[in-house]
Design a protein around this motif. Structure first.
Motif, PDB file in Angstrom:
ATOM      1  N   SER A 107       0.833  -1.206   0.000  1.00 29.58           N
ATOM      2  CA  SER A 107       0.000   0.000   0.000  1.00 29.58           C
ATOM      3  C   SER A 107       0.867   1.256   0.000  1.00 29.58           C
ATOM      4  O   SER A 107       2.066   1.211   0.264  1.00 29.58           O
ATOM      5  N   ALA A 108       0.238   2.390  -0.266  1.00 33.95           N
ATOM      6  CA  ALA A 108       0.948   3.679  -0.246  1.00 33.95           C
ATOM      7  C   ALA A 108       1.530   3.945   1.140  1.00 33.95           C
ATOM      8  O   ALA A 108       2.670   4.407   1.267  1.00 33.95           O
ATOM      9  N   VAL A 109       0.774   3.618   2.191  1.00 32.79           N
ATOM     10  CA  VAL A 109       1.250   3.824   3.562  1.00 32.79           C
ATOM     11  C   VAL A 109       2.498   2.988   3.822  1.00 32.79           C
ATOM     12  O   VAL A 109       3.476   3.466   4.407  1.00 32.79           O
ATOM     13  N   GLU A 110       2.487   1.716   3.379  1.00 32.50           N
ATOM     14  CA  GLU A 110       3.652   0.848   3.567  1.00 32.50           C
ATOM     15  C   GLU A 110       4.860   1.371   2.801  1.00 32.50           C
ATOM     16  O   GLU A 110       5.975   1.363   3.307  1.00 32.50           O
ATOM     17  N   LYS A 111       4.642   1.813   1.581  1.00 29.28           N
ATOM     18  CA  LYS A 111       5.741   2.323   0.768  1.00 29.28           C
ATOM     19  C   LYS A 111       6.359   3.573   1.385  1.00 29.28           C
ATOM     20  O   LYS A 111       7.580   3.704   1.448  1.00 29.28           O
ATOM     21  N   ILE A 112       5.518   4.479   1.849  1.00 33.97           N
ATOM     22  CA  ILE A 112       6.018   5.704   2.490  1.00 33.97           C
ATOM     23  C   ILE A 112       6.743   5.352   3.786  1.00 33.97           C
ATOM     24  O   ILE A 112       7.835   5.851   4.056  1.00 33.97           O
ATOM     25  N   GLY A 113       6.134   4.476   4.596  1.00 35.09           N
ATOM     26  CA  GLY A 113       6.762   4.061   5.852  1.00 35.09           C
ATOM     27  C   GLY A 113       8.107   3.408   5.630  1.00 35.09           C
ATOM     28  O   GLY A 113       9.082   3.706   6.330  1.00 35.09           O
ATOM     29  N   SER A 114       8.184   2.540   4.627  1.00 35.64           N
ATOM     30  CA  SER A 114       9.452   1.881   4.326  1.00 35.64           C
ATOM     31  C   SER A 114      10.494   2.888   3.848  1.00 35.64           C
ATOM     32  O   SER A 114      11.657   2.835   4.258  1.00 35.64           O
ATOM     33  N   PHE A 115      10.076   3.817   3.007  1.00 38.79           N
ATOM     34  CA  PHE A 115      10.992   4.832   2.499  1.00 38.79           C
ATOM     35  C   PHE A 115      11.624   5.625   3.639  1.00 38.79           C
ATOM     36  O   PHE A 115      12.808   5.954   3.611  1.00 38.79           O
ATOM     37  N   PHE A 116      10.823   5.919   4.666  1.00 44.85           N
ATOM     38  CA  PHE A 116      11.324   6.701   5.797  1.00 44.85           C
ATOM     39  C   PHE A 116      11.889   5.836   6.927  1.00 44.85           C
ATOM     40  O   PHE A 116      12.209   6.342   7.996  1.00 44.85           O
ATOM     41  N   GLY A 117      12.010   4.526   6.701  1.00 45.17           N
ATOM     42  CA  GLY A 117      12.661   3.652   7.665  1.00 45.17           C
ATOM     43  C   GLY A 117      11.785   3.160   8.806  1.00 45.17           C
ATOM     44  O   GLY A 117      12.295   2.656   9.805  1.00 45.17           O
ATOM     45  N   ALA A 118      10.460   3.262   8.662  1.00 46.77           N
ATOM     46  CA  ALA A 118       9.569   2.805   9.731  1.00 46.77           C
ATOM     47  C   ALA A 118       9.714   1.306   9.973  1.00 46.77           C
ATOM     48  O   ALA A 118       9.616   0.851  11.124  1.00 46.77           O
ATOM     49  N   ASP A 119       9.981   0.535   8.915  1.00 45.55           N
ATOM     50  CA  ASP A 119      10.130  -0.914   9.087  1.00 45.55           C
ATOM     51  C   ASP A 119      11.395  -1.230   9.895  1.00 45.55           C
ATOM     52  O   ASP A 119      11.383  -2.089  10.773  1.00 45.55           O
ATOM     53  N   ASP A 120      12.493  -0.505   9.624  1.00 48.34           N
ATOM     54  CA  ASP A 120      13.721  -0.692  10.411  1.00 48.34           C
ATOM     55  C   ASP A 120      13.489  -0.350  11.880  1.00 48.34           C
ATOM     56  O   ASP A 120      13.932  -1.067  12.781  1.00 48.34           O
ATOM     57  N   LEU A 121      12.799   0.767  12.119  1.00 44.07           N
ATOM     58  CA  LEU A 121      12.520   1.180  13.498  1.00 44.07           C
ATOM     59  C   LEU A 121      11.640   0.160  14.217  1.00 44.07           C
ATOM     60  O   LEU A 121      11.854  -0.124  15.394  1.00 44.07           O
ATOM     61  N   GLN A 122      10.668  -0.398  13.502  1.00 47.23           N
ATOM     62  CA  GLN A 122       9.789  -1.392  14.119  1.00 47.23           C
ATOM     63  C   GLN A 122      10.568  -2.644  14.495  1.00 47.23           C
ATOM     64  O   GLN A 122      10.410  -3.181  15.590  1.00 47.23           O
ATOM     65  N   VAL A 123      11.427  -3.127  13.598  1.00 45.85           N
ATOM     66  CA  VAL A 123      12.204  -4.331  13.892  1.00 45.85           C
ATOM     67  C   VAL A 123      13.180  -4.064  15.035  1.00 45.85           C
ATOM     68  O   VAL A 123      13.350  -4.906  15.921  1.00 45.85           O
ATOM     69  N   ARG A 124      13.800  -2.902  15.054  1.00 44.98           N
ATOM     70  CA  ARG A 124      14.696  -2.549  16.159  1.00 44.98           C
ATOM     71  C   ARG A 124      13.926  -2.566  17.489  1.00 44.98           C
ATOM     72  O   ARG A 124      14.392  -3.113  18.481  1.00 44.98           O
ATOM     73  N   SER A 125      12.734  -1.985  17.484  1.00 42.87           N
ATOM     74  CA  SER A 125      11.895  -1.982  18.682  1.00 42.87           C
ATOM     75  C   SER A 125      11.498  -3.403  19.083  1.00 42.87           C
ATOM     76  O   SER A 125      11.537  -3.763  20.263  1.00 42.87           O
ATOM     77  N   ASP A 126      11.119  -4.217  18.103  1.00 45.04           N
ATOM     78  CA  ASP A 126      10.725  -5.601  18.387  1.00 45.04           C
ATOM     79  C   ASP A 126      11.882  -6.399  18.981  1.00 45.04           C
ATOM     80  O   ASP A 126      11.688  -7.191  19.911  1.00 45.04           O
ATOM     81  N   LEU A 127      13.088  -6.202  18.462  1.00 48.19           N
ATOM     82  CA  LEU A 127      14.247  -6.918  19.005  1.00 48.19           C
ATOM     83  C   LEU A 127      14.555  -6.463  20.427  1.00 48.19           C
ATOM     84  O   LEU A 127      14.929  -7.277  21.276  1.00 48.19           O
ATOM     85  N   LYS A 128      14.385  -5.187  20.701  1.00 54.36           N
ATOM     86  CA  LYS A 128      14.578  -4.689  22.066  1.00 54.36           C
ATOM     87  C   LYS A 128      13.552  -5.328  23.012  1.00 54.36           C
ATOM     88  O   LYS A 128      13.893  -5.747  24.124  1.00 54.36           O
ATOM     89  N   LYS A 129      12.306  -5.439  22.549  1.00 57.93           N
ATOM     90  CA  LYS A 129      11.262  -6.090  23.356  1.00 57.93           C
ATOM     91  C   LYS A 129      11.559  -7.573  23.548  1.00 57.93           C
ATOM     92  O   LYS A 129      11.305  -8.134  24.615  1.00 57.93           O
ATOM     93  N   PHE A 130      12.093  -8.234  22.496  1.00 60.16           N
ATOM     94  CA  PHE A 130      12.473  -9.644  22.628  1.00 60.16           C
ATOM     95  C   PHE A 130      13.557  -9.783  23.684  1.00 60.16           C
ATOM     96  O   PHE A 130      13.507 -10.684  24.530  1.00 60.16           O
ATOM     97  N   LYS A 131      14.544  -8.894  23.652  1.00 54.04           N
ATOM     98  CA  LYS A 131      15.632  -8.900  24.639  1.00 54.04           C
ATOM     99  C   LYS A 131      15.052  -8.811  26.052  1.00 54.04           C
ATOM    100  O   LYS A 131      15.397  -9.603  26.926  1.00 54.04           O
ATOM    101  N   GLU A 132      14.169  -7.852  26.270  1.00 57.52           N
ATOM    102  CA  GLU A 132      13.545  -7.687  27.588  1.00 57.52           C
ATOM    103  C   GLU A 132      12.726  -8.919  27.960  1.00 57.52           C
ATOM    104  O   GLU A 132      12.758  -9.385  29.100  1.00 57.52           O
ATOM    105  N   PHE A 133      12.000  -9.463  26.991  1.00 61.51           N
ATOM    106  CA  PHE A 133      11.156 -10.632  27.211  1.00 61.51           C
ATOM    107  C   PHE A 133      11.982 -11.829  27.658  1.00 61.51           C
ATOM    108  O   PHE A 133      11.710 -12.441  28.696  1.00 61.51           O
ATOM    109  N   ILE A 134      13.028 -12.182  26.912  1.00 63.66           N
ATOM    110  CA  ILE A 134      13.803 -13.394  27.206  1.00 63.66           C
ATOM    111  C   ILE A 134      14.685 -13.207  28.440  1.00 63.66           C
ATOM    112  O   ILE A 134      14.841 -14.130  29.239  1.00 63.66           O
ATOM    113  N   GLU A 135      15.242 -12.018  28.624  1.00 64.21           N
ATOM    114  CA  GLU A 135      16.102 -11.801  29.791  1.00 64.21           C
ATOM    115  C   GLU A 135      15.302 -11.750  31.085  1.00 64.21           C
ATOM    116  O   GLU A 135      15.773 -12.227  32.127  1.00 64.21           O
ATOM    117  N   SER A 136      14.095 -11.211  31.046  1.00 65.29           N
ATOM    118  CA  SER A 136      13.303 -11.086  32.272  1.00 65.29           C
ATOM    119  C   SER A 136      12.697 -12.410  32.708  1.00 65.29           C
ATOM    120  O   SER A 136      12.409 -12.612  33.884  1.00 65.29           O
TER     121      SER A 136
END
Length: 176
Positions: A107-136
């Motif tokens: 979609s247009a929203v996905e294309k714009i988000g990807s262009f501005f790096g929203a997908d990278d930011l989401q994965v970075r956030s998800d990995l940080k949450k995984f770190k907290e999840f598994i370590e805790s």
């Protein structure tokens, strides 16, 4: 195609990090936008996501799974994407998790988000949450130590899975 590459170091042994990652149905606990993951068998997953108010459902297949090393997948319908997660032991109690995948924003929203790096930011956030999840937790919620080989055999579409005991992966059931 958009490409996402992110890594995180977690303070758990490689086997614990890998074991938790194979518990695909727990992904909504640390992945933003993932409403549910249903593991249909050792290699087939059904995803429901909701991003920017848009709900999507699609299926993926695990094409390769090597205990404590890697998990790779491809989509089989819906959103086009494929990727790999690798696990690198940095010591007895530290693991680097590397995520790399390619996807085709639709979609247009996905294309714009990807262009501005929203997908990278989401994965970075998800990995940080995984770190907290598994370590805790102090331990993984489960484990599937089966092996999936993406090399198709005669007459097979995706190859066969062989578990740690060398028997067909279907003999043990899904990794949940």
């Amino acid at each position: 195609m958009a490409t996402v590459r992110q890594s995180v170091d977690v303070n758990v042994p490689v086997s614990q990090a890998y074991n938790q990652w194979t518990q695909f149905e727990s992904f909504p606990e640390f992945m933003g936008g993932v409403e549910s993951v249903v593991q249909r068998d050792d290699t087939h997953l059904h995803w429901t996501t909701k991003v920017a108010g848009q709900t999507r459902e699609f299926d993926t297949v695990v094409t390769e799974q090597q205990p404590d090393q890697r998990v790779a997948w491809n989509s089989v319908d819906g959103v086009e994407h494929a990727g790999v997660v690798t696990f690198e032991s940095l010591g007895p109690e530290t693991t680097r998790i590397n995520v790399e995948f390619q996807w085709d924003p639709d979609s247009a929203v996905e294309k714009i988000g990807s262009f501005f790096g929203a997908d990278d930011l989401q994965v970075r956030s998800d990995l940080k949450k995984f770190k907290e999840f598994i370590e805790s937790r102090g331990t993984e919620t489960g484990a599937w130590r089966g092996q999936v080989d993406s090399t198709p055999q005669s007459g097979e579409v995706f190859g066969s899975g062989t578990n740690a005991a060398g028997t067909e992966s279907g003999d043990e059931g899904a990794g949940i």
